[in-house]
Design an enzyme around this catalytic site. Structure first.
Site, PDB file in Angstrom:
ATOM      1  N   ASP A  25      -9.078 -14.664   7.679  1.00  0.00           N
ATOM      2  CA  ASP A  25      -8.002 -14.302   6.734  1.00  0.00           C
ATOM      3  C   ASP A  25      -8.579 -14.034   5.336  1.00  0.00           C
ATOM      4  OD1 ASP A  25      -8.574 -16.907   6.062  1.00  0.00           O
ATOM      5  OD2 ASP A  25      -6.500 -17.634   6.165  1.00  0.00           O
ATOM      6  N   SER A  26      -9.895 -14.241   5.197  1.00  0.00           N
ATOM      7  CA  SER A  26     -10.578 -13.821   3.968  1.00  0.00           C
ATOM      8  C   SER A  26     -10.400 -12.319   3.751  1.00  0.00           C
ATOM      9  CB  SER A  26     -12.074 -14.160   4.047  1.00  0.00           C
ATOM     10  OG  SER A  26     -12.641 -13.648   5.237  1.00  0.00           O
ATOM     11  N   ASP A  85      -8.246 -15.592  12.773  1.00  0.00           N
ATOM     12  CA  ASP A  85      -7.643 -16.669  11.983  1.00  0.00           C
ATOM     13  C   ASP A  85      -6.134 -16.695  12.140  1.00  0.00           C
ATOM     14  OD1 ASP A  85      -9.082 -18.521  10.501  1.00  0.00           O
ATOM     15  OD2 ASP A  85      -9.628 -17.060   8.967  1.00  0.00           O
ATOM     16  N   LYS A 117      -8.579 -19.476  15.146  1.00  0.00           N
ATOM     17  CA  LYS A 117      -9.092 -20.555  14.277  1.00  0.00           C
ATOM     18  C   LYS A 117      -7.921 -21.065  13.442  1.00  0.00           C
ATOM     19  CE  LYS A 117     -11.940 -19.643  10.617  1.00  0.00           C
ATOM     20  NZ  LYS A 117     -11.101 -20.005   9.449  1.00  0.00           N
ATOM     21  N   GLU A 162      -6.931 -23.754  10.285  1.00  0.00           N
ATOM     22  CA  GLU A 162      -7.372 -24.667   9.216  1.00  0.00           C
ATOM     23  C   GLU A 162      -6.604 -25.986   9.314  1.00  0.00           C
ATOM     24  OE1 GLU A 162      -7.323 -23.022   5.264  1.00  0.00           O
ATOM     25  OE2 GLU A 162      -8.386 -21.218   5.885  1.00  0.00           O
ATOM     26  N   GLU A 180     -16.494 -25.980   6.275  1.00  0.00           N
ATOM     27  CA  GLU A 180     -16.705 -25.137   5.092  1.00  0.00           C
ATOM     28  C   GLU A 180     -16.947 -26.015   3.869  1.00  0.00           C
ATOM     29  OE1 GLU A 180     -13.855 -21.981   4.544  1.00  0.00           O
ATOM     30  OE2 GLU A 180     -14.658 -21.468   2.563  1.00  0.00           O
TER      31      GLU A 180
HETATM   32  O1  KIV Z   1     -11.464 -16.407   6.534  1.00  0.00           O
HETATM   33  C1  KIV Z   1     -12.687 -16.508   6.714  1.00  0.00           C
HETATM   34  O2  KIV Z   1     -13.436 -15.526   6.654  1.00  0.00           O
HETATM   35  C2  KIV Z   1     -13.233 -17.812   6.989  1.00  0.00           C
HETATM   36  C3  KIV Z   1     -14.698 -17.968   6.750  1.00  0.00           C
HETATM   37  C4  KIV Z   1     -14.996 -17.969   5.301  1.00  0.00           C
HETATM   38  C5  KIV Z   1     -15.215 -19.151   7.410  1.00  0.00           C
HETATM   39  O3  KIV Z   1     -12.536 -18.705   7.340  1.00  0.00           O
END
Ligand code: KIV
Length: 262
Positions: free
Chosen positions: A43-44, A82, A111, A113, A180
């Site tokens: 989600d970055s 994510d 993934k 969080e 992280e």
């Molecule tokens: O969103 C993302 O790219 C991430 C990485 C920074 C681990 O969670």
């Protein structure tokens, strides 16, 4: 690497797991031919692709669009997408629908969080056949509560909490845990205690694998230089050099040539 089974098997003896973010088809096509094991549609992308100040703008639909693009470019890589801001916090049905969208778009796993407050959701996803990668330490989706992108687990209580949550995530059935921005000693201890692999970003060398953001690692984000993000190429420099050569050729009347014309 194509499956989470191979990912888990990498815990012992295979060598480090190499993960990199991917957000679109062109970069995924290049990564498809690279030695990276797996791709993270992080989600970055809200920050890197859309210029947001944080990751909160990523929605499930947006993540699905980018996941589809990545899966078209790299059909033979393990793709993890994510679950964006709050997608795991609105109850099991919402989380299931969100994860289903991401898997239908081409992800093999999601993934999520954090852990506390949505442990049941994680268990339910796993029990429904949706592989989940945990994510602890710095959780960018909690940025407004944490107040900044800073190292987590520096004090004893915080370190103990992260360690306990890693074990609990493992018991909930995750196939790995991304750590992280935590001190390297803590990441090393957690890595030695878990049966599932750890993937570090800003978590030192003892994790079972590493992840970096494509644009940071390849120098496409020159203004951003956190300590952990080593730059392995000068991507921005290459683009500037290429575009400069193109502009010069056009202005000098040297492009296109007869051979490049119909
Ligand atoms: O969103 C993302 O790219 C991430 C990485 C920074 C681990 O969670």
């Amino acid at each position: 690497m194509k499956t989470v089974r191979e990912f888990m098997a990498a815990k012992n003896g295979r060598g480090k797991i190499v993960m990199v973010t991917a957000y679109d088809t062109w970069s995924a096509r290049i990564l498809a031919d690279s030695p990276a094991d797996c791709l993270l549609v992080g989600d970055s992308l809200a920050m890197v692709v859309y210029g947001d100040k944080d990751t909160l703008g990523a929605t499930v639909d947006l993540m699905a669009v980018h996941t589809r693009a990545v899966s078209r470019g790299a059909p033979d890589k393990l793709i993890i997408a994510d679950m964006p801001f709050l997608a795991g916090r609105k109850g099991t049905a919402f989380a299931l629908d969100s994860a289903a969208k991401l898997l239908r778009a081409g992800a093999h796993a999601v993934k999520i969080e954090g852990f506390r407050g949505h442990a049941g959701v994680i268990r339910h996803l796993v029990d429904s056949g949706i592989p989940v990668l945990g994510h602890l330490g710095l959780q960018p989706q909690w940025i407004n509560a944490v107040g900044g992108y800073r190292v987590q687990g520096r004090d004893e209580a915080d370190a103990a909490r992260i360690g306990e949550d890693c074990i609990a995530l493992q018991e909930a059935g995750v196939f790995g845990v991304l750590l992280e921005c935590v001190p390297k000693a803590l990441a090393g201890k957690i890595t030695s205690e878990l049966r599932v692999p750890t993937i570090g970003i800003g978590a030192g060398p003892r994790c079972d694998g590493q992840v970096l953001v494509f644009h940071d690692m390849l120098g496409f984000n020159p203004g951003f230089a956190p300590r952990f993000a080593r730059r392995f190429a000068d991507g921005a420099g290459l683009v500037l050099e290429g575009v400069t050569r193109y502009a010069k050729a056009v202005r000098a009347g040297k492009f296109p040539t007869a051979k490049e014309s119909y």
